[in-house]
Design a protein around this motif. Sequence first.
Motif, PDB file in Angstrom:
ATOM      1  N   ALA A  42       0.827  -1.209   0.000  1.00 44.83           N
ATOM      2  CA  ALA A  42       0.000   0.000   0.000  1.00 44.83           C
ATOM      3  C   ALA A  42       0.863   1.262   0.000  1.00 44.83           C
ATOM      4  N   LEU A  43       1.955   1.241   0.746  1.00 46.32           N
ATOM      5  CA  LEU A  43       2.844   2.410   0.788  1.00 46.32           C
ATOM      6  C   LEU A  43       3.544   2.630  -0.550  1.00 46.32           C
ATOM      7  N   LEU A  44       3.828   1.560  -1.276  1.00 45.99           N
ATOM      8  CA  LEU A  44       4.437   1.694  -2.603  1.00 45.99           C
ATOM      9  C   LEU A  44       3.531   2.452  -3.560  1.00 45.99           C
ATOM     10  N   LEU A  45       2.247   2.416  -3.294  1.00 48.12           N
ATOM     11  CA  LEU A  45       1.288   3.076  -4.177  1.00 48.12           C
ATOM     12  C   LEU A  45       1.546   4.577  -4.254  1.00 48.12           C
ATOM     13  N   GLN A  46       1.955   5.169  -3.136  1.00 46.13           N
ATOM     14  CA  GLN A  46       2.226   6.608  -3.092  1.00 46.13           C
ATOM     15  C   GLN A  46       1.122   7.412  -3.769  1.00 46.13           C
ATOM     16  N   ALA A  47      -0.100   7.088  -3.384  1.00 46.58           N
ATOM     17  CA  ALA A  47      -1.254   7.716  -4.033  1.00 46.58           C
ATOM     18  C   ALA A  47      -1.585   9.075  -3.444  1.00 46.58           C
ATOM     19  N   GLY A  48      -0.737   9.574  -2.575  1.00 44.78           N
ATOM     20  CA  GLY A  48      -0.910  10.938  -2.105  1.00 44.78           C
ATOM     21  C   GLY A  48      -1.655  11.078  -0.799  1.00 44.78           C
ATOM     22  N   SER A  49      -2.035   9.950  -0.209  1.00 45.89           N
ATOM     23  CA  SER A  49      -2.786  10.085   1.027  1.00 45.89           C
ATOM     24  C   SER A  49      -2.411   8.979   1.993  1.00 45.89           C
ATOM     25  N   ALA A  50      -3.147   8.915   3.082  1.00 44.20           N
ATOM     26  CA  ALA A  50      -2.775   8.099   4.228  1.00 44.20           C
ATOM     27  C   ALA A  50      -2.943   6.606   3.988  1.00 44.20           C
ATOM     28  N   VAL A  51      -2.147   5.843   4.735  1.00 49.77           N
ATOM     29  CA  VAL A  51      -2.363   4.411   4.887  1.00 49.77           C
ATOM     30  C   VAL A  51      -2.733   4.188   6.348  1.00 49.77           C
ATOM     31  N   VAL A  52      -3.910   3.609   6.561  1.00 52.06           N
ATOM     32  CA  VAL A  52      -4.431   3.370   7.903  1.00 52.06           C
ATOM     33  C   VAL A  52      -4.558   1.868   8.101  1.00 52.06           C
ATOM     34  N   VAL A  53      -3.920   1.362   9.146  1.00 50.60           N
ATOM     35  CA  VAL A  53      -4.025  -0.059   9.489  1.00 50.60           C
ATOM     36  C   VAL A  53      -4.827  -0.152  10.778  1.00 50.60           C
ATOM     37  N   VAL A  54      -6.041  -0.670  10.673  1.00 55.75           N
ATOM     38  CA  VAL A  54      -6.917  -0.727  11.847  1.00 55.75           C
ATOM     39  C   VAL A  54      -6.608  -1.997  12.634  1.00 55.75           C
ATOM     40  N   LEU A  55      -6.135  -1.802  13.858  1.00 54.79           N
ATOM     41  CA  LEU A  55      -5.814  -2.916  14.745  1.00 54.79           C
ATOM     42  C   LEU A  55      -6.921  -3.080  15.784  1.00 54.79           C
ATOM     43  N   GLY A  56      -6.908  -4.232  16.456  1.00 52.18           N
ATOM     44  CA  GLY A  56      -7.911  -4.475  17.483  1.00 52.18           C
ATOM     45  C   GLY A  56      -7.424  -5.566  18.412  1.00 52.18           C
ATOM     46  N   ALA A  57      -7.913  -6.787  18.204  1.00 48.73           N
ATOM     47  CA  ALA A  57      -7.445  -7.923  18.985  1.00 48.73           C
ATOM     48  C   ALA A  57      -5.939  -8.104  18.760  1.00 48.73           C
ATOM     49  N   ASN A  58      -5.235  -8.401  19.840  1.00 45.36           N
ATOM     50  CA  ASN A  58      -3.793  -8.688  19.748  1.00 45.36           C
ATOM     51  C   ASN A  58      -2.977  -7.529  19.164  1.00 45.36           C
ATOM     52  N   HIS A  59      -3.463  -6.310  19.326  1.00 43.61           N
ATOM     53  CA  HIS A  59      -2.764  -5.163  18.729  1.00 43.61           C
ATOM     54  C   HIS A  59      -1.354  -5.010  19.281  1.00 43.61           C
ATOM     55  N   GLU A  60      -1.156  -5.423  20.524  1.00 41.82           N
ATOM     56  CA  GLU A  60       0.165  -5.273  21.119  1.00 41.82           C
ATOM     57  C   GLU A  60       1.190  -6.201  20.467  1.00 41.82           C
ATOM     58  N   ARG A  61       0.723  -7.265  19.839  1.00 42.01           N
ATOM     59  CA  ARG A  61       1.623  -8.170  19.121  1.00 42.01           C
ATOM     60  C   ARG A  61       1.812  -7.743  17.668  1.00 42.01           C
ATOM     61  N   ILE A  62       0.815  -7.108  17.099  1.00 39.54           N
ATOM     62  CA  ILE A  62       0.844  -6.782  15.670  1.00 39.54           C
ATOM     63  C   ILE A  62       1.499  -5.427  15.414  1.00 39.54           C
ATOM     64  N   ALA A  63       1.232  -4.450  16.255  1.00 44.99           N
ATOM     65  CA  ALA A  63       1.748  -3.095  16.028  1.00 44.99           C
ATOM     66  C   ALA A  63       3.261  -3.036  15.848  1.00 44.99           C
ATOM     67  N   PRO A  64       4.064  -3.817  16.602  1.00 48.83           N
ATOM     68  CA  PRO A  64       5.514  -3.739  16.402  1.00 48.83           C
ATOM     69  C   PRO A  64       5.973  -4.093  14.996  1.00 48.83           C
ATOM     70  N   GLU A  65       5.163  -4.878  14.261  1.00 48.39           N
ATOM     71  CA  GLU A  65       5.507  -5.231  12.887  1.00 48.39           C
ATOM     72  C   GLU A  65       5.563  -4.007  11.976  1.00 48.39           C
ATOM     73  N   LEU A  66       4.849  -2.965  12.363  1.00 48.14           N
ATOM     74  CA  LEU A  66       4.680  -1.787  11.500  1.00 48.14           C
ATOM     75  C   LEU A  66       5.268  -0.526  12.120  1.00 48.14           C
ATOM     76  N   ALA A  67       5.947  -0.671  13.243  1.00 47.14           N
ATOM     77  CA  ALA A  67       6.351   0.493  14.034  1.00 47.14           C
ATOM     78  C   ALA A  67       7.225   1.472  13.264  1.00 47.14           C
ATOM     79  N   ASP A  68       7.985   0.981  12.289  1.00 47.95           N
ATOM     80  CA  ASP A  68       8.903   1.853  11.555  1.00 47.95           C
ATOM     81  C   ASP A  68       8.308   2.369  10.251  1.00 47.95           C
ATOM     82  N   LEU A  69       7.040   2.098  10.006  1.00 49.79           N
ATOM     83  CA  LEU A  69       6.414   2.509   8.747  1.00 49.79           C
ATOM     84  C   LEU A  69       5.533   3.742   8.953  1.00 49.79           C
TER      85      LEU A  69
END
Length: 199
Positions: free
Chosen positions: A39-66
């Motif tokens: 999605a970030l490669l698209l560079q379509a000029g606007s935001a990329v939003v990743v909606v987290l919920g269950a297990n967010h504390e395990r998933i968020a670190p995967e994207l922390a540098d993006l």
Amino acid sequence: MNVATIILAAGASTRLGGELKQLLTYNGKSLVRRITEEALLLQAGSAVVVVLGANHERIAPELADLPVTMPINADWSEGLASSLRMGLASLDAESIDAFLVLLTDQPYVTVDLLRQLIATQQQTGKGIVACRYAEPSHLGVPALFNARYKSIFMDLKGDTGARKLIQQFTADCAEVPFPLAAVDLDTQEDVAKWREAEG
């Protein structure tokens, strides 16, 4: 054309027997990171939003540098609708022309497919562009929606997602063939078949 992307990654993967589909790996990357990078490669000029919920504390670190926004949907158990509403609420609606809706468990989605969805919208003028797969007939995500559909998404309830809107507004829908979208990873059997096919 200013296109935002909403990636739905809030589910609990309850049918996977302890594994999280967001953290399954493909070519050395977790699925949630892989789809976010596409999605970030698209560079379509606007935001990329990743909606987290269950297990967010395990998933968020995967994207922390993006450079993405990661709202946490406390109501994830309500179903897809709550995550779609949260993703859209995280966007500056005034600045976008359209938004993409993506899932984490379709491992073959690429930036080229996302570009094709945008190009098809520009060519056809349709308000929705969806992927066709799973013969004989199925239209679903990944899909692109004109920003005018935001208010309809904000009224969705329960485990109702983008597919309902696609079915409801077929007259305003163009399609892109993408048979590999039929590969999604909801159950242990799905994952086993996918891993076997991948060798």
